[in-house]
Design an enzyme around this catalytic site. Structure first.
Site, PDB file in Angstrom:
ATOM      1  CB  SER A 152      -7.733 112.444  13.834  1.00  0.00           C
ATOM      2  OG  SER A 152      -7.922 112.278  13.090  1.00  0.00           O
ATOM      3  CE1 TYR A 165     -10.238 107.138  14.675  1.00  0.00           C
ATOM      4  CE2 TYR A 165     -10.369 108.986  13.815  1.00  0.00           C
ATOM      5  CZ  TYR A 165      -9.715 108.507  13.859  1.00  0.00           C
ATOM      6  OH  TYR A 165      -8.002 108.673  13.419  1.00  0.00           O
TER       7      TYR A 165
HETATM    8  P1  NAD Z   1      -4.704 100.746  11.052  1.00  0.00           P
HETATM    9  O1  NAD Z   1      -5.876  99.959  11.223  1.00  0.00           O
HETATM   10  O2  NAD Z   1      -3.895  99.996  10.198  1.00  0.00           O
HETATM   11  O3  NAD Z   1      -3.428 100.577  12.702  1.00  0.00           O
HETATM   12  C1  NAD Z   1      -3.864 100.192  13.974  1.00  0.00           C
HETATM   13  C2  NAD Z   1      -3.484  99.509  14.899  1.00  0.00           C
HETATM   14  O4  NAD Z   1      -3.798 100.090  16.071  1.00  0.00           O
HETATM   15  C3  NAD Z   1      -3.776  98.085  14.450  1.00  0.00           C
HETATM   16  O5  NAD Z   1      -2.406  97.604  14.124  1.00  0.00           O
HETATM   17  C4  NAD Z   1      -4.551  97.280  15.620  1.00  0.00           C
HETATM   18  O6  NAD Z   1      -4.191  96.245  15.453  1.00  0.00           O
HETATM   19  C5  NAD Z   1      -4.155  98.287  16.670  1.00  0.00           C
HETATM   20  N1  NAD Z   1      -5.060  98.261  17.523  1.00  0.00           N
HETATM   21  C6  NAD Z   1      -6.595  98.342  17.675  1.00  0.00           C
HETATM   22  N2  NAD Z   1      -7.148  98.263  18.741  1.00  0.00           N
HETATM   23  C7  NAD Z   1      -5.740  97.283  19.662  1.00  0.00           C
HETATM   24  C8  NAD Z   1      -5.543  97.409  20.914  1.00  0.00           C
HETATM   25  N3  NAD Z   1      -7.268  96.928  21.943  1.00  0.00           N
HETATM   26  N4  NAD Z   1      -4.953  97.631  21.399  1.00  0.00           N
HETATM   27  C9  NAD Z   1      -3.052  97.099  21.065  1.00  0.00           C
HETATM   28  N5  NAD Z   1      -3.237  97.445  19.142  1.00  0.00           N
HETATM   29  C10 NAD Z   1      -5.173  98.005  19.005  1.00  0.00           C
HETATM   30  O7  NAD Z   1      -4.922 102.228  11.131  1.00  0.00           O
HETATM   31  P2  NAD Z   1      -3.490 103.293  10.891  1.00  0.00           P
HETATM   32  O8  NAD Z   1      -4.529 104.153   9.896  1.00  0.00           O
HETATM   33  O9  NAD Z   1      -2.326 102.683  10.452  1.00  0.00           O
HETATM   34  O10 NAD Z   1      -3.844 103.975  12.132  1.00  0.00           O
HETATM   35  C11 NAD Z   1      -3.258 104.541  12.982  1.00  0.00           C
HETATM   36  C12 NAD Z   1      -3.217 105.363  14.294  1.00  0.00           C
HETATM   37  O11 NAD Z   1      -3.268 106.642  13.147  1.00  0.00           O
HETATM   38  C13 NAD Z   1      -5.144 105.698  15.250  1.00  0.00           C
HETATM   39  O12 NAD Z   1      -5.308 105.650  15.831  1.00  0.00           O
HETATM   40  C14 NAD Z   1      -5.839 106.471  13.733  1.00  0.00           C
HETATM   41  O13 NAD Z   1      -6.518 106.691  14.656  1.00  0.00           O
HETATM   42  C15 NAD Z   1      -4.740 107.458  13.730  1.00  0.00           C
HETATM   43  N6  NAD Z   1      -5.163 108.469  11.832  1.00  0.00           N
HETATM   44  C16 NAD Z   1      -5.639 107.629  10.885  1.00  0.00           C
HETATM   45  C17 NAD Z   1      -5.906 107.806   9.899  1.00  0.00           C
HETATM   46  C18 NAD Z   1      -5.572 107.052   8.707  1.00  0.00           C
HETATM   47  O14 NAD Z   1      -6.755 108.288   7.448  1.00  0.00           O
HETATM   48  N7  NAD Z   1      -5.271 106.296   7.976  1.00  0.00           N
HETATM   49  C19 NAD Z   1      -6.167 109.808  10.069  1.00  0.00           C
HETATM   50  C20 NAD Z   1      -5.850 110.028  11.049  1.00  0.00           C
HETATM   51  C21 NAD Z   1      -5.798 109.592  12.928  1.00  0.00           C
END
Ligand code: NAD
Length: 269
Positions: A152, A165
Site C-alpha cells: 500500500s 495497517y
Molecule cells: P477487499 O476487502 O475487497 O479484499 C481483501 C480480501 O482479503 C477479501 O477478499 C477478504 O475476504 C480477504 N481476507 C481478509 N482476511 C483474510 C484472511 N484471514 N484469510 C484469507 N483472506 C482474507 O479489499 P482490497 O482493496 O481488494 O484489498 C486487497 C489488498 O490490497 C489488501 O492487502 C489491501 O491492504 C491492499 N490495498 C488496497 C487499497 C485500496 O485502496 N483498496 C490500497 C492499498 C492496498
C-alpha cells in the site's frame, strides 16, 4: 505478457476487490488460478461465497483451470493445508500473490494486543507464511517462481488511526526486499505493488458516498481513485517474463499520491 501461459498461480483473498481482479487477469493471461477465500464465519458468509463463485466462474471462462481453496491466512495450519491442496491439484505452483488484507480504524492508544495481532497476523504474518510455503516448494522442484506482495502507499506514508495497517505494510516492504535478496540466485523473484486509493470493498466508507469520494480524490494528483484492474495489470507485468530482471522492488500505483501533492502549488515564501 510473456511466459505466463500454463503457469500456476495462487491469489490469497481473491473473492473480492484487487485479488479478484488479479485472479481474472492472470487467467486471461493463460495461468491456472487458485482462488483463496477466507469464509469468515463472523462475516456475511453468503456474500463471500457468492463473490467467490463469481470470481471462479470468470476465471473458468478464460479456459484455464481454476480451483477454490478455503483458508484463513492468519492460521498456519490453514496455509499448509491450502498449499498441499493447490500443489496436489495443479501439480505445482509458480506464482504467489499475497493479497489478503484487512484494516481497522482506531486511535493508536486504544489498540489492544488482540487488535494488533489481528491485523499483523493477516497482513504480515500471513504473507510471510504463504511466501515461505511457496519458496519451500520452488526449492524442492528447483524451479523459478515469482511472489508479489500487495502492499500500500501506507508502506511509506504514516496513517494516523491505522497504525497496525501502516506497520504491516511497512513490514511488507522489508519482507519483499529480504526474500528477494535471499533467493535471487535461485531465480525466485519477489516484488510488491503499492496501490493508492482504489475502489474496492475495503473502502466502502467512501466509495459508496460521492461526497466523501470527491474529498479522497481531491488529494490525488491525477484526480481519481484507481481501479482493481489497474492494479492487476501491473501484477501481470511483474509476474511475467517481461519483468524477468526485476526483483526486490515496490511499484507504487497511486495516481501520484506519493508525490507530495501539497507541493502542486507553491506554499513556501
Ligand atoms: P477487499 O476487502 O475487497 O479484499 C481483501 C480480501 O482479503 C477479501 O477478499 C477478504 O475476504 C480477504 N481476507 C481478509 N482476511 C483474510 C484472511 N484471514 N484469510 C484469507 N483472506 C482474507 O479489499 P482490497 O482493496 O481488494 O484489498 C486487497 C489488498 O490490497 C489488501 O492487502 C489491501 O491492504 C491492499 N490495498 C488496497 C487499497 C485500496 O485502496 N483498496 C490500497 C492499498 C492496498
Amino acid at each position: 505478457m510473456k511466459g505466463l501461459k500454463g503457469k500456476t498461480a495462487l491469489v490469497t483473498g481473491a473473492s473480492s476487490g484487487i485479488g479478484q481482479a488479479i485472479a481474472i487477469r492472470l487467467a486471461e493471461e493463460g495461468c491456472n488460478v487458485a482462488i483463496n477465500y477466507r469464509s469468515n464465519p463472523e462475516a456475511a458468509e453468503d456474500t463471500e461465497d457468492a463473490a467467490m463463485e463469481r470470481a471462479c466462474g470468470q476465471v473458468q471462462e478464460c479456459g484455464v483451470k481454476s480451483l477454490l481453496v478455503q483458508g484463513d491466512v492468519s492460521k498456519e495450519a490453514d496455509i499448509i493445508r491450502m498449499f498441499e491442496t493447490v500443489i496436489q491439484e495443479f501439480g505445482g505452483l509458480d506464482i504467489l500473490i499475497n493479497n489478503a488484507g484487512i484494516q481497522t480504524d482506531k486511535a493508536s492508544h486504544e489498540i489492544s494486543a488482540d487488535d494488533f495481532d489481528r491485523v499483523i497476523d493477516v497482513n504480515l504474518k500471513g504473507a510471510f507464511l504463504c511466501a515461505r510455503e511457496t519458496i519451500k516448494h520452488l526449492l524442492e522442484r528447483q524451479a523459478a517462481g515469482v511472489i508479489i506482495n500487495i502492499s500500500s502507499v501506507h508502506e511509506i506514508i504514516p496513517r494516523p488511526n491505522y497504525l497496525t495497517y501502516s506497520m504491516s505494510k511497512g513490514g511488507m516492504a522489508n519482507l519483499t526486499k529480504t526474500l528477494a535478496l535471499e533467493y535471487a540466485d535461485k531465480q525466485i523473484r519477489v516484488n510488491a505493488i503499492a496501490p493508492g486509493a482504489t475502489v474496492t470493498p475495503i473502502n466502502e466508507a467512501w466509495t459508496e458516498d460521492p461526497e466523501k469520494q470527491a474529498v479522497v480524490e481531491s488529494h490525488i494528483p491525477m484526480g481519481r481513485a484507481g481501479t482493481s484492474e489497474e492494479m492487476a495489470a501491473a501484477v501481470a507485468f511483474l509476474v511475467s517474463d517481461e519483468a524477468a530482471y526485476i526483483t526486490g522492488q515496490t511499484l507504487f500505483i497511486d495516481g501520484g499520491l506519493t508525490l507530495y501533492a501539497d507541493f502542486r502549488e507553491t506554499w513556501s515564501a
